[in-house]
Design a protein around this motif. Structure first.
Motif, PDB file in Angstrom:
ATOM      1  N   ILE A 116       0.841  -1.199   0.000  1.00 47.98           N
ATOM      2  CA  ILE A 116       0.000   0.000   0.000  1.00 47.98           C
ATOM      3  C   ILE A 116       0.873   1.245   0.000  1.00 47.98           C
ATOM      4  N   ALA A 117       2.010   1.189   0.698  1.00 49.60           N
ATOM      5  CA  ALA A 117       2.940   2.324   0.699  1.00 49.60           C
ATOM      6  C   ALA A 117       3.501   2.557  -0.701  1.00 49.60           C
ATOM      7  N   TYR A 118       3.927   1.495  -1.378  1.00 51.50           N
ATOM      8  CA  TYR A 118       4.469   1.639  -2.735  1.00 51.50           C
ATOM      9  C   TYR A 118       3.398   2.199  -3.681  1.00 51.50           C
TER      10      TYR A 118
ATOM     11  N   SER B  76      11.260   8.966 -14.218  1.00 51.70           N
ATOM     12  CA  SER B  76      12.421   8.117 -13.915  1.00 51.70           C
ATOM     13  C   SER B  76      13.341   8.791 -12.901  1.00 51.70           C
ATOM     14  N   GLN B  77      13.604  10.093 -13.107  1.00 52.51           N
ATOM     15  CA  GLN B  77      14.456  10.816 -12.170  1.00 52.51           C
ATOM     16  C   GLN B  77      13.786  10.966 -10.810  1.00 52.51           C
ATOM     17  N   LEU B  78      12.475  11.120 -10.828  1.00 54.57           N
ATOM     18  CA  LEU B  78      11.735  11.270  -9.574  1.00 54.57           C
ATOM     19  C   LEU B  78      11.867  10.021  -8.703  1.00 54.57           C
ATOM     20  N   TYR B  79      11.814   8.866  -9.335  1.00 50.30           N
ATOM     21  CA  TYR B  79      11.905   7.615  -8.588  1.00 50.30           C
ATOM     22  C   TYR B  79      13.331   7.275  -8.153  1.00 50.30           C
ATOM     23  N   GLU B  80      14.307   8.008  -8.663  1.00 46.77           N
ATOM     24  CA  GLU B  80      15.671   7.843  -8.159  1.00 46.77           C
ATOM     25  C   GLU B  80      15.811   8.422  -6.748  1.00 46.77           C
ATOM     26  N   MET B  81      14.807   9.219  -6.320  1.00 45.18           N
ATOM     27  CA  MET B  81      14.876   9.904  -5.030  1.00 45.18           C
ATOM     28  C   MET B  81      14.167   9.138  -3.917  1.00 45.18           C
ATOM     29  N   VAL B  82      13.566   8.001  -4.228  1.00 49.89           N
ATOM     30  CA  VAL B  82      12.871   7.204  -3.213  1.00 49.89           C
ATOM     31  C   VAL B  82      13.587   5.861  -3.074  1.00 49.89           C
ATOM     32  N   PRO B  83      13.334   5.144  -1.980  1.00 54.19           N
ATOM     33  CA  PRO B  83      13.977   3.827  -1.828  1.00 54.19           C
ATOM     34  C   PRO B  83      13.698   2.911  -3.016  1.00 54.19           C
ATOM     35  N   GLN B  84      14.638   2.040  -3.315  1.00 53.65           N
ATOM     36  CA  GLN B  84      14.586   1.183  -4.496  1.00 53.65           C
ATOM     37  C   GLN B  84      13.313   0.353  -4.560  1.00 53.65           C
ATOM     38  N   GLU B  85      12.817  -0.113  -3.411  1.00 52.21           N
ATOM     39  CA  GLU B  85      11.644  -0.991  -3.407  1.00 52.21           C
ATOM     40  C   GLU B  85      10.379  -0.302  -3.899  1.00 52.21           C
ATOM     41  N   TYR B  86      10.393   1.029  -3.982  1.00 47.29           N
ATOM     42  CA  TYR B  86       9.223   1.778  -4.455  1.00 47.29           C
ATOM     43  C   TYR B  86       9.173   1.893  -5.979  1.00 47.29           C
ATOM     44  N   SER B  87      10.257   1.545  -6.674  1.00 47.02           N
ATOM     45  CA  SER B  87      10.376   1.819  -8.111  1.00 47.02           C
ATOM     46  C   SER B  87       9.379   1.063  -8.970  1.00 47.02           C
TER      47      SER B  87
ATOM     48  N   GLY C 184       6.421   1.209  -8.859  1.00 46.98           N
ATOM     49  CA  GLY C 184       5.194   2.000  -9.009  1.00 46.98           C
ATOM     50  C   GLY C 184       5.150   2.887 -10.230  1.00 46.98           C
ATOM     51  N   ILE C 185       6.221   2.904 -11.056  1.00 51.08           N
ATOM     52  CA  ILE C 185       6.232   3.794 -12.229  1.00 51.08           C
ATOM     53  C   ILE C 185       5.075   3.503 -13.197  1.00 51.08           C
ATOM     54  N   PRO C 186       4.793   2.233 -13.559  1.00 51.14           N
ATOM     55  CA  PRO C 186       3.630   1.982 -14.423  1.00 51.14           C
ATOM     56  C   PRO C 186       2.310   2.418 -13.785  1.00 51.14           C
ATOM     57  N   VAL C 187       2.251   2.368 -12.456  1.00 48.39           N
ATOM     58  CA  VAL C 187       1.041   2.814 -11.747  1.00 48.39           C
ATOM     59  C   VAL C 187       0.821   4.303 -11.981  1.00 48.39           C
ATOM     60  N   VAL C 188       1.903   5.080 -11.966  1.00 45.76           N
ATOM     61  CA  VAL C 188       1.792   6.527 -12.194  1.00 45.76           C
ATOM     62  C   VAL C 188       1.175   6.808 -13.559  1.00 45.76           C
ATOM     63  N   PHE C 189       1.619   6.092 -14.594  1.00 49.96           N
ATOM     64  CA  PHE C 189       1.090   6.313 -15.939  1.00 49.96           C
ATOM     65  C   PHE C 189      -0.386   5.936 -16.033  1.00 49.96           C
ATOM     66  N   MET C 190      -0.762   4.804 -15.479  1.00 51.20           N
ATOM     67  CA  MET C 190      -2.158   4.360 -15.590  1.00 51.20           C
ATOM     68  C   MET C 190      -3.111   5.262 -14.808  1.00 51.20           C
ATOM     69  N   ILE C 191      -2.767   5.568 -13.562  1.00 53.53           N
ATOM     70  CA  ILE C 191      -3.631   6.444 -12.758  1.00 53.53           C
ATOM     71  C   ILE C 191      -3.630   7.858 -13.330  1.00 53.53           C
ATOM     72  N   GLY C 192      -2.452   8.311 -13.802  1.00 49.65           N
ATOM     73  CA  GLY C 192      -2.347   9.653 -14.372  1.00 49.65           C
ATOM     74  C   GLY C 192      -3.228   9.855 -15.593  1.00 49.65           C
ATOM     75  N   LEU C 193      -3.253   8.881 -16.483  1.00 47.99           N
ATOM     76  CA  LEU C 193      -4.098   8.986 -17.681  1.00 47.99           C
ATOM     77  C   LEU C 193      -5.580   9.019 -17.320  1.00 47.99           C
ATOM     78  N   SER C 194      -5.966   8.235 -16.315  1.00 46.55           N
ATOM     79  CA  SER C 194      -7.369   8.242 -15.899  1.00 46.55           C
ATOM     80  C   SER C 194      -7.752   9.598 -15.323  1.00 46.55           C
ATOM     81  N   LYS C 195      -6.838  10.225 -14.576  1.00 43.13           N
ATOM     82  CA  LYS C 195      -7.111  11.538 -14.007  1.00 43.13           C
ATOM     83  C   LYS C 195      -7.170  12.617 -15.086  1.00 43.13           C
ATOM     84  N   TYR C 196      -6.322  12.486 -16.094  1.00 47.80           N
ATOM     85  CA  TYR C 196      -6.324  13.463 -17.184  1.00 47.80           C
ATOM     86  C   TYR C 196      -7.639  13.434 -17.948  1.00 47.80           C
TER      87      TYR C 196
END
Length: 489
Positions: free
Chosen positions: A251-253, A318-329, A331-343
């Protein structure tokens, strides 16, 4: 559009300040100070509280906006405002008692996969009730055309005090367990402050009577509960269902990814605060042409601003996720899918405000209930198979279908149209700028790379949109800024 643009700009600035603070919390402080387990637990409590909030508020935050303009005298206003405050409290008590009676059964079911949740379940109804009354008193302020203060409390205040609490965890002033309780307390303080502000704007003489149009109010409220429940479930049910199938750390990721994507919806949230009562007024006065014009303006303005935000997120992800712990990475596909739905939901303008204020809203609400069951079903299928990416895909599909249903309803039933040729131009501009910058990576520190790329995207995106005259209102704002800069020289 003057008051809309004025307060929308203020609300947008406030909301982005809040999201900036939230970004610091989400990307750095929560993962590093709180850890994945208690970050996930905090998010779970807040998501569950948000889901039950529409039921505890009994839709009064929307009912207040719709019916307040129909009050003709001070006496009617006081009676109506009293009703909107007291009615949810009276009906919440038996619901809370039922929850208390079945507490053990509910706790066993929810904590089956993650036992840590059990000890914090009582915070969910407490926080939900605070959220409910915050929204009611915020609506109280909005009907008096004062949306900025409540928006400041909601977007900046809550996140700033969370930041202070996280600093407290870092310096061992409070423990990670106490942080969860402090978070619930922050929502209680927000409700109290907003209540006093609402009373400052308009203090009613509280009366234990019902308005003359109580039947219409209660019927509308029943369907608004469904609507609010549908919207919130589509937004937060994924986090609750993740708790049922996989370890709570996921849930955190997922929360980091969805928070980043939710920044895209900030312009809509900001404009909605002031557009909602204006939409209600136009519909009450049957001003169809003015409403259609407002619909188009909100759509293109939100598309242009939201598209810019989405671009800045997507090209820098990609650069944004370099700033969080590795185990969170993951979530990048999640950002694209949720982002498109919000747009897609964003470019529908004040679609929700129109639906909530029409006599035909019931049909769409029932469709929304069907889509909630679809969302739950899709999550049950995809979470066990693909984890957080499966949940994101289920959310994308559900929100897109729901948004399409609402759009078709407004077009077919009310003959209101949000899109113009500028809509297509804006989509093309956004897609081209994305392709130009997404694959272009700077070999710098992530913060410097994000800043540099964002500046380049801003210059190109604003210039092209200005030249193509995508939004006359935003062009006018730019012209005013340029004129003032010229006078300062």
């Amino acid at each position: 559009m003057g008051i809309v643009l004025n307060q929308s700009l203020k609300n947008t600035i406030i909301t982005y300040i809040g999201f900036g603070i939230g970004a610091v919390n989400t990307i750095y402080l929560y993962p590093f100070f709180l850890g994945a387990t208690y970050y996930a637990l905090t998010n779970y409590v807040l998501s569950a509280a948000a889901i039950i909030m529409p039921l505890l508020a009994f839709g009064m935050q929307n009912t207040l906006v719709k019916f307040y303009s129909q009050c003709k005298t001070e006496h009617e206003e006081s009676r109506f405002l009293s009703f909107t405050v007291l009615f949810p409290l009276v009906l919440s008590i038996p619901l809370l008692l039922i929850g208390l009676f079945f507490y053990d059964d509910i706790a066993d079911f929810i904590s089956k996969e993650n036992p840590i949740v059990r000890d914090f379940l009582w915070l969910i109804p407490f926080t939900g009730l605070c959220m409910a009354y915050f929204e009611i008193f915020y609506a109280w302020a909005r009907v008096h055309m004062h949306s900025v203060f409540g928006n400041f409390i909601k977007e900046v205040g809550l996140r700033f005090f969370s930041l202070l609490a996280l600093v407290g965890v870092y310096y061992n002033w409070i423990t990670v367990i106490e942080f969860v309780y402090v978070t619930a307390g922050i929502y209680f303080i927000a409700f109290i402050v907003t209540m006093f502000y609402a009373f400052y704007l308009k203090r009613p003489q509280f009366q234990f009577t019902v308005p003359h149009n109580a039947k219409d109010i209660i019927v509308y409220t029943f369907f608004i509960i469904l609507s609010g429940g549908v919207a919130t479930l589509l937004l937060d049910i994924d986090k609750l269902m993740l708790n049922q199938y996989i370890k709570i750390e996921n849930i955190a990721y997922y929360s980091v990814a969805t928070y980043i994507a939710l920044v895209i919806s900030v312009p809509s949230r900001a404009m909605h605060q002031i557009v909602y009562p204006i939409t209600a007024k136009l519909m009450h006065e049957n001003k169809h042409n003015e409403l259609n014009d407002l619909y188009k303006k909100t759509s293109v303005n939100l598309q242009m601003v939201g598209g810019f935000v989405m671009l800045c997120i997507f090209v820098n992800i990609s650069q944004l996720y370099e700033m969080v712990p590795q185990e969170y990475s993951g979530g990048i596909p999640v950002v694209f899918m949720i982002g498109l739905s919000k747009y897609f939901d964003l470019i529908l303008g004040n679609n929700n405000a129109i639906i909530f204020n029409t006599k035909y809203y019931r049909a769409v609400l029932f469709l929304g209930v069907i889509l909630v069951f679809l969302t739950i079903g899709l999550n049950m299928i995809f979470i066990p198979m693909y984890g957080i990416m499966g949940s994101a895909f289920a959310t994308l599909l559900s929100i897109t279908l729901y948004s399409l249903a609402k759009l078709m309803f407004v077009v077919k039933r009310l003959h209101l149209y949000p899109f113009t040729k500028q809509t297509l131009y804006s989509i093309i501009i956004t897609a081209v700028v994305f392709l130009l910058f997404y694959f272009w990576q700077f070999p710098f520190n992530p913060i410097i790379a994000i800043g540099l790329k964002s500046v380049l995207v801003t210059v190109l995106y604003v210039y092209v949109n200005y030249k193509f005259r995508i939004s006359m209102e935003i062009n006018q704002v730019i012209d005013n800024v340029l004129r003032k800069l010229m006078l300062m020289r």
